[in-house]
Design a protein around this motif. Structure first.
Motif, PDB file in Angstrom:
ATOM      1  N   LEU A   5      29.062  -9.776 -15.666  1.00  0.00           N
ATOM      2  CA  LEU A   5      29.794  -9.784 -14.404  1.00  0.00           C
ATOM      3  C   LEU A   5      29.108 -10.714 -13.415  1.00  0.00           C
ATOM      4  O   LEU A   5      27.879 -10.773 -13.357  1.00  0.00           O
ATOM      5  N   THR A   6      29.899 -11.391 -12.625  1.00  0.00           N
ATOM      6  CA  THR A   6      29.393 -12.145 -11.477  1.00  0.00           C
ATOM      7  C   THR A   6      29.938 -11.448 -10.242  1.00  0.00           C
ATOM      8  O   THR A   6      31.156 -11.280 -10.110  1.00  0.00           O
ATOM      9  N   VAL A   7      29.049 -10.992  -9.364  1.00  0.00           N
ATOM     10  CA  VAL A   7      29.469 -10.325  -8.126  1.00  0.00           C
ATOM     11  C   VAL A   7      28.738 -11.020  -6.988  1.00  0.00           C
ATOM     12  O   VAL A   7      27.511 -11.019  -6.941  1.00  0.00           O
ATOM     13  N   LYS A   8      29.496 -11.660  -6.092  1.00  0.00           N
ATOM     14  CA  LYS A   8      28.877 -12.387  -4.985  1.00  0.00           C
ATOM     15  C   LYS A   8      29.803 -12.385  -3.778  1.00  0.00           C
ATOM     16  O   LYS A   8      30.985 -12.056  -3.895  1.00  0.00           O
ATOM     17  N   LYS A   9      29.253 -12.744  -2.625  1.00  0.00           N
ATOM     18  CA  LYS A   9      30.085 -12.846  -1.414  1.00  0.00           C
ATOM     19  C   LYS A   9      31.140 -13.913  -1.650  1.00  0.00           C
ATOM     20  O   LYS A   9      30.861 -14.959  -2.227  1.00  0.00           O
ATOM     21  N   LYS A  10      32.342 -13.617  -1.198  1.00  0.00           N
ATOM     22  CA  LYS A  10      33.429 -14.578  -1.356  1.00  0.00           C
ATOM     23  C   LYS A  10      33.193 -15.741  -0.402  1.00  0.00           C
ATOM     24  O   LYS A  10      32.987 -15.543   0.776  1.00  0.00           O
ATOM     25  N   GLY A  11      33.228 -16.934  -0.938  1.00  0.00           N
ATOM     26  CA  GLY A  11      33.070 -18.126  -0.109  1.00  0.00           C
ATOM     27  C   GLY A  11      34.406 -18.515   0.498  1.00  0.00           C
ATOM     28  O   GLY A  11      35.408 -17.824   0.312  1.00  0.00           O
ATOM     29  N   PRO A  12      34.442 -19.656   1.218  1.00  0.00           N
ATOM     30  CA  PRO A  12      35.718 -20.120   1.783  1.00  0.00           C
ATOM     31  C   PRO A  12      36.703 -20.450   0.665  1.00  0.00           C
ATOM     32  O   PRO A  12      36.294 -20.847  -0.422  1.00  0.00           O
ATOM     33  N   SER A  13      37.987 -20.268   0.931  1.00  0.00           N
ATOM     34  CA  SER A  13      39.022 -20.532  -0.073  1.00  0.00           C
ATOM     35  C   SER A  13      39.008 -21.997  -0.452  1.00  0.00           C
ATOM     36  O   SER A  13      38.847 -22.865   0.397  1.00  0.00           O
ATOM     37  N   LYS A  14      39.216 -22.260  -1.739  1.00  0.00           N
ATOM     38  CA  LYS A  14      39.307 -23.646  -2.213  1.00  0.00           C
ATOM     39  C   LYS A  14      40.755 -24.075  -2.136  1.00  0.00           C
ATOM     40  O   LYS A  14      41.658 -23.259  -2.230  1.00  0.00           O
ATOM     41  N   SER A  15      40.968 -25.376  -2.011  1.00  0.00           N
ATOM     42  CA  SER A  15      42.342 -25.865  -1.994  1.00  0.00           C
ATOM     43  C   SER A  15      42.920 -25.702  -3.394  1.00  0.00           C
ATOM     44  O   SER A  15      42.190 -25.675  -4.372  1.00  0.00           O
TER      45      SER A  15
ATOM     46  N   THR B  53      33.468  -9.113   1.951  1.00  0.00           N
ATOM     47  CA  THR B  53      34.401  -9.407   0.866  1.00  0.00           C
ATOM     48  C   THR B  53      33.650 -10.020  -0.312  1.00  0.00           C
ATOM     49  O   THR B  53      32.871 -10.945  -0.140  1.00  0.00           O
ATOM     50  N   LEU B  54      33.895  -9.460  -1.494  1.00  0.00           N
ATOM     51  CA  LEU B  54      33.218  -9.929  -2.700  1.00  0.00           C
ATOM     52  C   LEU B  54      34.172 -10.612  -3.664  1.00  0.00           C
ATOM     53  O   LEU B  54      35.324 -10.202  -3.820  1.00  0.00           O
ATOM     54  N   PHE B  55      33.648 -11.633  -4.335  1.00  0.00           N
ATOM     55  CA  PHE B  55      34.300 -12.254  -5.477  1.00  0.00           C
ATOM     56  C   PHE B  55      33.680 -11.617  -6.716  1.00  0.00           C
ATOM     57  O   PHE B  55      32.462 -11.456  -6.784  1.00  0.00           O
ATOM     58  N   VAL B  56      34.509 -11.257  -7.688  1.00  0.00           N
ATOM     59  CA  VAL B  56      34.012 -10.680  -8.939  1.00  0.00           C
ATOM     60  C   VAL B  56      34.561 -11.519 -10.091  1.00  0.00           C
ATOM     61  O   VAL B  56      35.767 -11.719 -10.191  1.00  0.00           O
TER      62      VAL B  56
ATOM     63  N   CYS C  52      44.478  -9.330 -16.778  1.00  0.00           N
ATOM     64  CA  CYS C  52      43.545  -9.805 -15.767  1.00  0.00           C
ATOM     65  C   CYS C  52      43.057 -11.204 -16.142  1.00  0.00           C
ATOM     66  O   CYS C  52      42.739 -11.470 -17.298  1.00  0.00           O
ATOM     67  N   THR C  53      42.988 -12.085 -15.152  1.00  0.00           N
ATOM     68  CA  THR C  53      42.540 -13.464 -15.375  1.00  0.00           C
ATOM     69  C   THR C  53      41.020 -13.559 -15.446  1.00  0.00           C
ATOM     70  O   THR C  53      40.481 -14.635 -15.660  1.00  0.00           O
ATOM     71  N   GLY C  54      40.325 -12.427 -15.245  1.00  0.00           N
ATOM     72  CA  GLY C  54      38.864 -12.433 -15.303  1.00  0.00           C
ATOM     73  C   GLY C  54      38.217 -12.425 -13.931  1.00  0.00           C
ATOM     74  O   GLY C  54      37.009 -12.304 -13.820  1.00  0.00           O
ATOM     75  N   ILE C  55      39.037 -12.556 -12.885  1.00  0.00           N
ATOM     76  CA  ILE C  55      38.473 -12.511 -11.536  1.00  0.00           C
ATOM     77  C   ILE C  55      39.154 -11.450 -10.689  1.00  0.00           C
ATOM     78  O   ILE C  55      40.273 -11.029 -10.971  1.00  0.00           O
ATOM     79  N   GLY C  56      38.435 -11.033  -9.644  1.00  0.00           N
ATOM     80  CA  GLY C  56      38.980 -10.050  -8.723  1.00  0.00           C
ATOM     81  C   GLY C  56      38.245 -10.135  -7.397  1.00  0.00           C
ATOM     82  O   GLY C  56      37.298 -10.911  -7.232  1.00  0.00           O
ATOM     83  N   PHE C  57      38.710  -9.327  -6.447  1.00  0.00           N
ATOM     84  CA  PHE C  57      38.122  -9.317  -5.114  1.00  0.00           C
ATOM     85  C   PHE C  57      38.009  -7.883  -4.619  1.00  0.00           C
ATOM     86  O   PHE C  57      38.862  -7.050  -4.928  1.00  0.00           O
ATOM     87  N   ILE C  58      36.944  -7.621  -3.869  1.00  0.00           N
ATOM     88  CA  ILE C  58      36.746  -6.312  -3.247  1.00  0.00           C
ATOM     89  C   ILE C  58      36.556  -6.541  -1.753  1.00  0.00           C
ATOM     90  O   ILE C  58      35.721  -7.353  -1.349  1.00  0.00           O
ATOM     91  N   ASN C  59      37.328  -5.832  -0.940  1.00  0.00           N
ATOM     92  CA  ASN C  59      37.187  -5.909   0.517  1.00  0.00           C
ATOM     93  C   ASN C  59      36.554  -4.610   0.999  1.00  0.00           C
ATOM     94  O   ASN C  59      37.240  -3.601   1.178  1.00  0.00           O
TER      95      ASN C  59
END
Length: 149
Positions: A110-120, A37-40, A78-85
């Motif tokens: 663009l910033t493309v990286k592994k999605k980290g744990p969800s933040k509160s 899963t990626l954070f973009v 778009c808020t500027g962020i997205g996710f790819i599974n």
């Protein structure tokens, strides 16, 4: 025919995807946020799920409903962020290698990286705009020190 549908049920694309995934008719329809899963970040305001899919599907198979551009509820932009599974970690790695720090003509990237744990909730708001300006704000200010000499 039309008469045998339950009240309010309509035939639409989102309903088809949801039903096919829930019935497990699509291979790999269910997925977890894992190492594939990626954070973009740094996405343009007109980015949609379809364009996310078009950009990222070249690197490998994406889960159904696995390409998401986060939209502002009020503006629909778009808020500027997205996710790819992705279905495989290898596809995720290829996408990171090719698209992380991909430049836009306006000087952002663009910033493309592994999605980290969800933040509160409330934590991290506004830090993923892809412009690299969030670090170092508030420097020189020491909070909580009110000592008088």
């Amino acid at each position: 025919g039309k008469g045998d549908q339950p009240f309010g049920a309509t035939k639409d694309a989102k309903g088809l995807v949801r039903a096919a995934v829930n019935a497990q008719a699509i291979p790999g329809g269910r997925w977890d946020n894992d190492e594939a899963t990626l954070f973009v970040g740094g996405l343009p305001s007109d980015m949609t799920n379809l364009e996310m899919y078009q950009v990222f599907s070249a690197f490998g198979p994406i889960a159904p409903r696995g390409a998401t551009a986060m939209l502002d509820k009020e503006t629909g932009k778009c808020t500027g962020i997205g996710f790819i599974n992705y279905r495989t970690p290898e596809a995720a790695d290829k996408a990171i290698k090719q698209l992380n720090n991909f430049p836009f003509p306006d000087g952002t990237w663009l910033t493309v990286k592994k999605k980290g744990p969800s933040k509160s909730k409330g934590e991290g708001k506004g830090e993923a705009d892809g412009k690299g300006k969030s670090k170092g704000e508030g420097k020189g200010e020491i909070k909580g020190r009110r000592e008088s000499m």
